[in-house]
Write an enzyme that holds these catalytic residues in place. Structure first.
Site, PDB file in Angstrom:
ATOM      1  N   GLU A  15      30.248  45.469  49.831  1.00 34.23           N
ATOM      2  CA  GLU A  15      31.263  46.475  50.272  1.00 34.23           C
ATOM      3  C   GLU A  15      30.478  47.139  50.921  1.00 34.23           C
ATOM      4  O   GLU A  15      31.689  48.311  50.979  1.00 34.23           O
ATOM      5  CB  GLU A  15      32.148  46.866  48.547  1.00 34.23           C
ATOM      6  CG  GLU A  15      33.502  45.745  48.595  1.00 34.23           C
ATOM      7  CD  GLU A  15      33.589  44.439  48.023  1.00 34.23           C
ATOM      8  OE1 GLU A  15      33.961  43.643  48.707  1.00 34.23           O
ATOM      9  OE2 GLU A  15      32.052  44.127  47.836  1.00 34.23           O
ATOM     10  N   TYR A  66      28.194  49.139  49.766  1.00 33.95           N
ATOM     11  CA  TYR A  66      27.487  49.752  48.687  1.00 33.95           C
ATOM     12  C   TYR A  66      25.868  50.423  48.822  1.00 33.95           C
ATOM     13  O   TYR A  66      25.702  49.200  50.039  1.00 33.95           O
ATOM     14  CB  TYR A  66      27.807  49.795  47.665  1.00 33.95           C
ATOM     15  CG  TYR A  66      29.256  50.446  47.044  1.00 33.95           C
ATOM     16  CD1 TYR A  66      29.679  51.706  47.264  1.00 33.95           C
ATOM     17  CD2 TYR A  66      29.963  49.540  46.576  1.00 33.95           C
ATOM     18  CE1 TYR A  66      30.901  51.974  46.745  1.00 33.95           C
ATOM     19  CE2 TYR A  66      31.276  50.108  46.567  1.00 33.95           C
ATOM     20  CZ  TYR A  66      32.092  51.559  46.790  1.00 33.95           C
ATOM     21  OH  TYR A  66      33.140  51.709  46.080  1.00 33.95           O
ATOM     22  N   ARG A 126      26.990  40.575  43.230  1.00 26.99           N
ATOM     23  CA  ARG A 126      27.771  40.107  44.265  1.00 26.99           C
ATOM     24  C   ARG A 126      27.442  40.168  46.174  1.00 26.99           C
ATOM     25  O   ARG A 126      27.437  41.879  46.424  1.00 26.99           O
ATOM     26  CB  ARG A 126      29.113  41.749  44.401  1.00 26.99           C
ATOM     27  CG  ARG A 126      30.436  41.590  45.342  1.00 26.99           C
ATOM     28  CD  ARG A 126      31.431  42.489  44.031  1.00 26.99           C
ATOM     29  NE  ARG A 126      32.228  42.111  44.944  1.00 26.99           N
ATOM     30  CZ  ARG A 126      33.545  42.488  44.611  1.00 26.99           C
ATOM     31  NH1 ARG A 126      33.737  43.133  43.289  1.00 26.99           N
ATOM     32  NH2 ARG A 126      34.687  42.298  45.830  1.00 26.99           N
ATOM     33  N   HIS A 178      34.368  48.997  53.262  1.00 24.64           N
ATOM     34  CA  HIS A 178      34.962  49.477  52.617  1.00 24.64           C
ATOM     35  C   HIS A 178      35.892  50.408  54.131  1.00 24.64           C
ATOM     36  O   HIS A 178      36.869  51.217  53.629  1.00 24.64           O
ATOM     37  CB  HIS A 178      34.980  50.998  51.806  1.00 24.64           C
ATOM     38  CG  HIS A 178      34.821  50.762  50.544  1.00 24.64           C
ATOM     39  ND1 HIS A 178      35.798  50.284  50.315  1.00 24.64           N
ATOM     40  CD2 HIS A 178      34.504  50.412  48.871  1.00 24.64           C
ATOM     41  CE1 HIS A 178      35.492  49.272  48.545  1.00 24.64           C
ATOM     42  NE2 HIS A 178      34.248  49.708  48.158  1.00 24.64           N
ATOM     43  N   ARG A 229      42.446  38.624  46.769  1.00 26.65           N
ATOM     44  CA  ARG A 229      43.737  37.521  47.055  1.00 26.65           C
ATOM     45  C   ARG A 229      44.063  36.273  46.479  1.00 26.65           C
ATOM     46  O   ARG A 229      44.838  35.912  46.948  1.00 26.65           O
ATOM     47  CB  ARG A 229      43.998  37.906  48.458  1.00 26.65           C
ATOM     48  CG  ARG A 229      44.630  39.778  48.836  1.00 26.65           C
ATOM     49  CD  ARG A 229      45.925  40.100  48.566  1.00 26.65           C
ATOM     50  NE  ARG A 229      46.889  39.687  48.780  1.00 26.65           N
ATOM     51  CZ  ARG A 229      47.701  39.209  48.152  1.00 26.65           C
ATOM     52  NH1 ARG A 229      47.749  39.144  46.716  1.00 26.65           N
ATOM     53  NH2 ARG A 229      49.147  38.565  48.847  1.00 26.65           N
ATOM     54  N   GLN A 260      49.253  50.800  45.216  1.00 24.67           N
ATOM     55  CA  GLN A 260      49.462  52.860  45.097  1.00 24.67           C
ATOM     56  C   GLN A 260      49.096  53.188  44.291  1.00 24.67           C
ATOM     57  O   GLN A 260      48.761  54.390  43.473  1.00 24.67           O
ATOM     58  CB  GLN A 260      50.832  52.382  44.933  1.00 24.67           C
ATOM     59  CG  GLN A 260      51.833  52.077  46.649  1.00 24.67           C
ATOM     60  CD  GLN A 260      52.659  52.047  46.252  1.00 24.67           C
ATOM     61  OE1 GLN A 260      53.435  52.741  45.400  1.00 24.67           O
ATOM     62  NE2 GLN A 260      53.080  51.304  47.292  1.00 24.67           N
ATOM     63  N   LEU A 292      61.164  56.501  47.891  1.00 22.19           N
ATOM     64  CA  LEU A 292      60.905  55.864  47.046  1.00 22.19           C
ATOM     65  C   LEU A 292      60.140  55.743  46.334  1.00 22.19           C
ATOM     66  O   LEU A 292      58.609  56.058  47.114  1.00 22.19           O
ATOM     67  CB  LEU A 292      61.173  54.658  47.943  1.00 22.19           C
ATOM     68  CG  LEU A 292      63.278  54.137  48.361  1.00 22.19           C
ATOM     69  CD1 LEU A 292      62.955  53.190  49.283  1.00 22.19           C
ATOM     70  CD2 LEU A 292      64.186  54.833  47.346  1.00 22.19           C
TER      71      LEU A 292
END
Length: 721
Positions: free
Chosen positions: A191, A193, A241, A279, A315, A366, A705
């Site tokens: 990622e 790092y 990882r 990222h 996912r 979110q 919304l």
């Protein structure tokens, strides 16, 4: 399936046997629930809760809350859980004074977590994460002094002495983690790092022993693993990882990733976990539009070259997907992070064949990643209890009350669900013939097919809990009084803001609200103007231009009322072509990037906003850029600073930001100009004295919304009655 550990060396030599014993074989997902024997310990199934930074890790006084958070997931059946990133030293902080493991005081705090996990036979792993140039503080360091695009601080180049000391810091953190009761550590090497920064030419421009070819670039990571293994001993799980595809310029090729994987195995790693992308990559990796299991073939490629278990990630949110990955031999374990925020009981529900009762992660980001990047405590849009287990408590009631919930959108369904869960007698009234409210519009947007799952979850839970659901029912005061309700929760939601009387021509047949378009009531032509560039305007623009998905005028709106129906999502191959990701698992292009495919949008769309400046500036931080990239790549013409004059049969007349009158020749106009609350059912003071009224969701505030607020509103009100 079984594994064998050679305990005579630091290298776990694991042999995987693909046969499954019929003894205690799970009837629903036999491969997913086969134990994995690591020699010195056994994982009870193949499902791992991956690392998520919740914000609770960074302050010692929150570790009781963090323990409760992990306890729920351990109780829910996870075989192994990994903490959010814990820094080995000050330079590695994600945030100033971030969570660390470098003192006896830290050990005492972390013991709360390990005890909570072990109570339910779940292995607990602490992730050691050094942020490198991603840290949001002035002490940041990296392989080279190259500033990252996501932190305002330029890093200092690490000296060899600094590197060697950091290796020792990783080892010390692992030793302390073992003292705290952890079963192992995960070393974060993906990622983007610190260790990933050394592994990749994207940041590593060094010319010493830690730079140059992959054998030098991986020295830091390999030294860390060796030091951790030496310090922690043999009976300790070490995960690494590993970034299996960087998705950035000058990223590694698969040959280099395999070289690193083999070296990590030799150094003493027990399990290789999958990391996808940096990222800062301009390819989405976990947002809802990314197809399920979109990257598992890269994990599978690594598995061909090592003998230790490998873990797939990204996912994977439902049991059928996870089972297929294990059964097909693509990976030995599956890691899911956000799905455990959405439903702490995911594993047990899968084990018991209750898949329809899983509260599916919709990958919206979110309330989890968006909160993380805003320095807020993470939670979950579809599960507001996540990370609030000790504060938002659903206590069983001693005296059930009669509760009416008016409105079957997500706010109303959330309220009805929690009220019924606590033991109240609940009746849910919905004026339409379908539950879901505004989610019924969101779910038809290409890339948002996961929103079907939330509606499915609530429908099944309400039925399971005995909630009486009355569709096609317009509620009035007489009905409520006849029902003898103690509480009335008004969740009547919103309606699209109407521009009739405010803009000439809005009564023309080619003009419609987003609700009329996305419900299938109306259809559009080949050129369309979208009025309003908020989240709904972007959704509508994507709906109108995407090459995948089926239009409602082809499907028929009735099919969307079937809770078992799922539209065909974009395929992995189509998605990769659109975003420029290689289709070759053994890729030899740097970072796995390729040229993006040509996109021919199905319509010409104008997206218009009245305010000046960039469109979409108010979209969510971690997913907004994906939506902006989509409308750009699909040829949407973006217009800012426009004033609407009138709509005619020729199109829409605007005054552009230069003050000139301009006609946009379009066949159709879709209005996405906000919403208005539906509140006519709220009583006047003195009305219905025997019932207490509560206003939640869009009926309470219709500014924009916000399903996150709506679902939380419903849960909090129902938890308090």
């Amino acid at each position: 399936m079984s594994a064998r550990i050679d305990t005579a060396s630091h290298n776990p030599s694991i042999t995987i046997d693909a046969t499954i014993s019929t003894t205690d074989k799970n009837a629903h997902y036999p491969h997913l629930f086969e134990p994995l024997d690591l020699g010195f310990t056994t994982l009870k199934n193949r499902v791992v809760m991956g690392s998520m930074h919740t914000g609770l890790e960074d302050r010692f006084y929150n570790y009781g809350k963090l323990a409760a958070y992990f306890a729920e997931r351990a109780k829910g059946g996870a075989a192994m859980m990994i903490t959010g990133g814990i820094s080995p030293n000050r330079e590695g902080w994600l945030l100033p004074a971030g969570g660390t493991m470098n003192s006896k005081m830290d050990v005492r705090n972390h013991q709360k977590i390990t005890k909570a996990a072990h109570k339910y036979d779940s292995k607990m792993i602490m992730q050691i994460l050094h942020s490198g140039r991603y840290g949001y503080h002035p002490f940041v360091v990296s392989a080279s002094p190259i500033k990252s695009p996501i932190s305002p601080f330029k890093p200092r180049k690490m000296s060899i002495k600094n590197i060697e000391q950091t290796v020792n810091d990783f080892a010390r953190s692992a030793r302390l983690a073992k003292q705290a009761g952890y079963d192992g550590v995960e070393i974060m090497g993906s990622e983007g790092y610190l260790l990933n920064q050394f592994l990749s030419r994207h940041v590593n421009k060094r010319t010493d022993d830690y730079g140059g070819d992959i054998h030098n670039r991986m020295k830091f990571a390999v030294d860390v693993v060796k030091a951790v293994r030496a310090e922690a001993g043999e009976d300790f799980i070490i995960l690494f990882r590993l970034s299996v595809i960087d998705l950035v310029t000058d990223g590694n090729i698969m040959d280099e990733v395999i070289t690193v994987a083999k070296a990590l195995e030799a150094a003493g790693v027990t399990i290789i976990n999958t990391g996808i992308g940096w990222h800062e990559a301009r390819v989405p990796t976990i947002v809802t539009s990314v197809p399920r299991a979109a990257f598992v073939d890269f994990t599978s490629e690594i598995k061909k070259h090592v003998s230790i278990p490998v873990m797939a990630a990204n996912r994977i949110n439902m049991p059928d997907t996870a089972e297929n990955i294990i059964a097909s031999g693509q990976a030995d374990l599956v890691q899911m992070a956000r799905p455990f925020l959405a439903d702490p009981n995911w594993v047990n529900k899968a084990k018991n064949g209750e898949v329809d009762r899983i509260n599916t992660c919709i990958a919206c980001n979110q309330a989890c990643l968006d909160h993380t990047f805003e320095n807020k405590r993470s939670t979950c849009l579809v599960n507001p209890q996540a990370c609030y287990e000790t504060e938002l408590v659903y206590k069983k009631v001693k005296k059930p009350k009669n509760v009416a919930v008016i409105g079957g959108g997500v706010a109303g369904m959330s309220a009805a669900h929690v009220a019924a869960l606590r033991g109240h007698n609940v009746t849910l009234f919905e004026a339409k013939d379908i539950l879901g409210g505004q989610f019924n519009y969101a779910k038809v947007i290409p890339g948002k097919e996961e929103f079907f799952e939330t509606i499915r979850y609530y429908i099944n839970e309400l039925a399971h809990l005995g909630v009486e659901v009355k569709l096609n029912t317009k509620v009035d005061k007489a009905l409520l009084e006849a029902g003898n309700f103690h509480h009335v929760i008004v969740a009547t939601g919103v309606v699209p803001r109407c521009l009739k009387g405010k803009l000439e021509g809005t009564d023309l047949p080619q003009v419609m609200s987003y609700a009329e378009l996305l419900s299938g009531q109306k259809s559009v032509g080949n050129t369309v103007a979208v009025i309003g560039a908020g989240g709904i305007g972007f959704d509508v623009s994507e709906y109108l231009t995407a090459n995948h998905g089926q239009a409602l005028d082809e499907l028929g709106a009735e099919v969307l009322k079937d809770p078992t129906y799922r539209p065909k999502a974009q395929s992995v191959s189509e998605w990769r072509e659109e975003w420029g990701v290689t289709a070759d698992p053994d890729y030899q292009t740097e970072g796995g990037l390729i040229e993006t495919g040509d996109i021919t949008p199905v319509r010409q769309v104008y997206l218009i906003q009245r305010t000046k400046g960039r469109l979409g500036s108010g979209l969510n931080k971690t997913s907004g850029w994906v939506h902006r990239a989509h409308v750009k790549s699909h040829g949407v013409i973006q217009v800012s600073g426009a004033q609407y004059e009138k709509i005619t049969n020729e199109g829409i007349w605007i005054t552009n930001n230069q003050g000139q009158s301009q006609l946009l020749r379009v066949d159709s106009v879709v209005v996405c100009a906000g919403q208005e609350s539906v509140v006519e059912l709220m009583p006047n003071v003195g009305d219905a004295p025997d019932a207490q009224y509560h206003l939640i969701g869009g009926a309470k505030l219709a500014a924009e919304l916000d399903a996150k607020r709506a679902i939380r509103d419903g849960a909090e009100v129902a938890a308090g009655i």
